[in-house]
Design an enzyme around this catalytic site. Structure first.
Site, PDB file in Angstrom:
ATOM      1  N   LYS A 184       0.853  -1.188   0.000  1.00 57.49           N
ATOM      2  CA  LYS A 184       0.000   0.000   0.000  1.00 57.49           C
ATOM      3  C   LYS A 184       0.889   1.239   0.000  1.00 57.49           C
ATOM      4  O   LYS A 184       1.351   1.697   1.037  1.00 57.49           O
ATOM      5  CB  LYS A 184      -0.912  -0.011   1.233  1.00 57.49           C
ATOM      6  N   GLU A 259       8.701   1.377  11.586  1.00 58.66           N
ATOM      7  CA  GLU A 259       9.839   2.292  11.425  1.00 58.66           C
ATOM      8  C   GLU A 259       9.237   3.678  11.357  1.00 58.66           C
ATOM      9  O   GLU A 259       8.619   4.045  10.362  1.00 58.66           O
ATOM     10  CB  GLU A 259      10.621   1.928  10.163  1.00 58.66           C
ATOM     11  N   CYS A 293      13.148  10.515   8.089  1.00 58.15           N
ATOM     12  CA  CYS A 293      13.091  10.193   9.518  1.00 58.15           C
ATOM     13  C   CYS A 293      14.467  10.260  10.160  1.00 58.15           C
ATOM     14  O   CYS A 293      14.581  10.465  11.368  1.00 58.15           O
ATOM     15  CB  CYS A 293      12.474   8.818   9.720  1.00 58.15           C
ATOM     16  N   GLU A 387       9.520  16.792  15.698  1.00 59.62           N
ATOM     17  CA  GLU A 387      10.132  16.376  14.440  1.00 59.62           C
ATOM     18  C   GLU A 387       9.648  17.341  13.362  1.00 59.62           C
ATOM     19  O   GLU A 387       8.450  17.476  13.118  1.00 59.62           O
ATOM     20  CB  GLU A 387       9.731  14.944  14.080  1.00 59.62           C
TER      21      GLU A 387
END
Length: 487
Positions: A184, A259, A293, A387
């Site tokens: 996906k 993750e 990330c 973040e």
């Protein structure tokens, strides 16, 4: 990079408005336009999977799983090698799609292709790993064996920032080890993260039903995580979305590999090479517009070096041109969407309002956000705590090593870090004190290798790892068998 010449492959007539599930077929969830973030131009139209599409794909993948698991490992490896060859041969077209769909410069496209090739080639070796162990039997003369078997159907949910790489990072080992898969991709990058993947594996001769590519929104992702045929979910994305995937998959007692995000530090000790550290810092914070990330979200610099380091970082930031990534000399393209641009803007503006100072950048033009350097960043500010996922480098001074460790570890995340010192033993000792899943000495914070276990601690993941031999644990399970005599 002209559009028409480099988008000849794949033929849009075959897949426009469709999903890949037993071949290209009409999607039950309608269609979606794929838009180039740099220009707003329509690039394609893809099909969106609905819950019924996911259910059908899960059933087909489960039906194909026993035969694919029984396929000799050498034959599975050959499919991956042919997929790698197809990716290498199609690299110009793949690069063009990555540049236009993700907003990355051509070097970013080349990185994804090279890293994707490495994932495929490394997974070839997994197919021939020893499958198990001969154990000492409890009964004299008996047999006791333990060996790894495929999980069955694996669900792979990938983000928009490195769509080709993240697809290959999970699919290559999962397929090599005998699993079938539902992929996906993110709806912002369904071509480079989905259509191209389907086409490459189809050209490689992957049997029908082994791979299904189901572009869609969060509802499609939830359907993949919940599908009873899916034994394991590999998810890469935000921590918030990862929590939801884990909750849904947990209800079915599925294995989950998460993750997630990061608030990563580059730590510059007082004996560091300042220019080298600033170069690594610029790459880590500004590469692909900071949309990774593993990007550096804090530059933790010794007070004796902070002025020199900041000046070097500002100089590098101001030397990086921003614009259409297809234009020669451009270093940073657009961020992926208005939502992402607004998030970066909010974090910077709120931090400045609280007392941070902008030394470079700080003002966007549409989706184009320049490399930005902030100092006077306090712990209460969003630039310190959140973040950012944008090209922003907050600089934070420290005096002693204990303070530097405390700043770097002052986050719920624990993904990656980098430590700079002219003394490698000193930097290595310092690195051991950081609560991160990955750490790099005298290098960037953003690194990836096919043979290395990739993942984080804290809310950067659930402790799972993909890469290297860690993939054996992720994509197989143990079976134990005993017999009263030899077998």
């Amino acid at each position: 990079m002209p559009l028409d010449d480099e988008r000849i492959w794949p033929d849009a007539a075959e897949w426009t408005g469709k999903i890949y599930s037993g071949g290209w077929r009409t999607a039950g969830g309608g269609t979606r336009r794929v838009v180039e973030p740099a220009t707003g131009q329509r690039l394609a139209e893809v099909g969106l999977a609905c819950a019924a599409d996911v259910e059908r794909a899960g059933a087909l993948a489960a039906r194909a799983a026993p035969e694919w698991a029984a396929t000799p490992p050498s034959d599975r490896a050959d499919v991956l090698l042919r997929a790698a060859r197809a990716l290498d041969e199609r690299s110009a077209a793949v690069r063009a799609w990555i540049v236009r769909e993700t907003g990355g410069v051509p070097a970013k496209g080349d990185y994804e292709i090279t890293a994707g090739l490495a994932q495929l080639r490394h997974a070839v070796g997994l197919a021939s790993q020893p499958p198990g162990e001969v154990l000492v039997p409890q009964d004299p003369g008996g047999t006791s064996l333990a060996w790894r078997v495929p999980l069955g159907v694996v669900g792979v949910i990938t983000p928009w920032n490195a769509p080709l790489l993240f697809a290959m990072r999970a699919l290559a080992p999962a397929l090599a080890l005998g699993n079938t898969a539902l992929l996906k991709p993110d709806p912002l990058t369904p071509v480079s993260g989905g259509v191209l993947v389907a086409q490459l594996f189809e050209e490689a001769g992957l049997p029908a039903g082994v791979l299904h590519v189901l572009a869609g929104d969060a509802a499609a992702g939830r359907a993949v995580a919940a599908d009873p045929q899916v034994a394991m979910v590999s998810f890469t994305g935000s921590t918030e979305a990862g929590r939801e995937v884990a909750r849904i998959a947990g209800e079915g007692l599925k294995r989950v590999s998460l993750e997630l995000g990061g608030k990563n530090s580059i730590v510059v000790l007082e004996d560091a090479d300042v220019e080298a550290a600033a170069t690594a810092g610029a790459i880590s914070s500004f590469g692909y517009q900071g949309q990774a990330c593993v990007a550096a979200g804090r530059h933790v610099v010794h007070a004796d070096l902070v002025e020199e380091y900041t000046e070097a970082l500002v100089r590098q930031a101001k030397a990086l041109p921003v614009g259409d990534p297809r234009d020669e000399g451009v270093a940073l393209g657009p961020v992926i969407s208005e939502r992402q641009a607004a998030r970066i803007e909010r974090i910077v503006d709120a931090s400045v309002a609280a007392g941070a100072r902008v030394l470079a950048g700080g003002t966007r033009a549409g989706l184009f956000y320049p490399p930005t350097v902030l100092d006077r960043v306090e712990r209460s500010m969003p630039a310190y705590r959140e973040e950012i996922f944008g090209p922003v480098a907050p600089v934070i001074p420290f005096r002693g090593e204990d303070e530097a460790v405390e700043i770097a570890n002052d986050t719920a995340y624990g993904l990656s870090a980098a430590v700079h010192s002219r003394s490698v033993p000193r930097a290595t000792a310092f690195a051991q004190r950081l609560r991160t899943g990955m750490v790099h000495v005298n290098d960037v914070s953003a690194k990836d290798a096919a043979n290395a276990p990739f993942g984080g601690m804290g809310v950067s993941g659930n402790g799972s790892r993909i890469g290297g031999t860690a993939s054996l644990e992720q994509f197989t399970q143990w079976r134990w068998m005993t017999a009263p005599g030899p077998v």
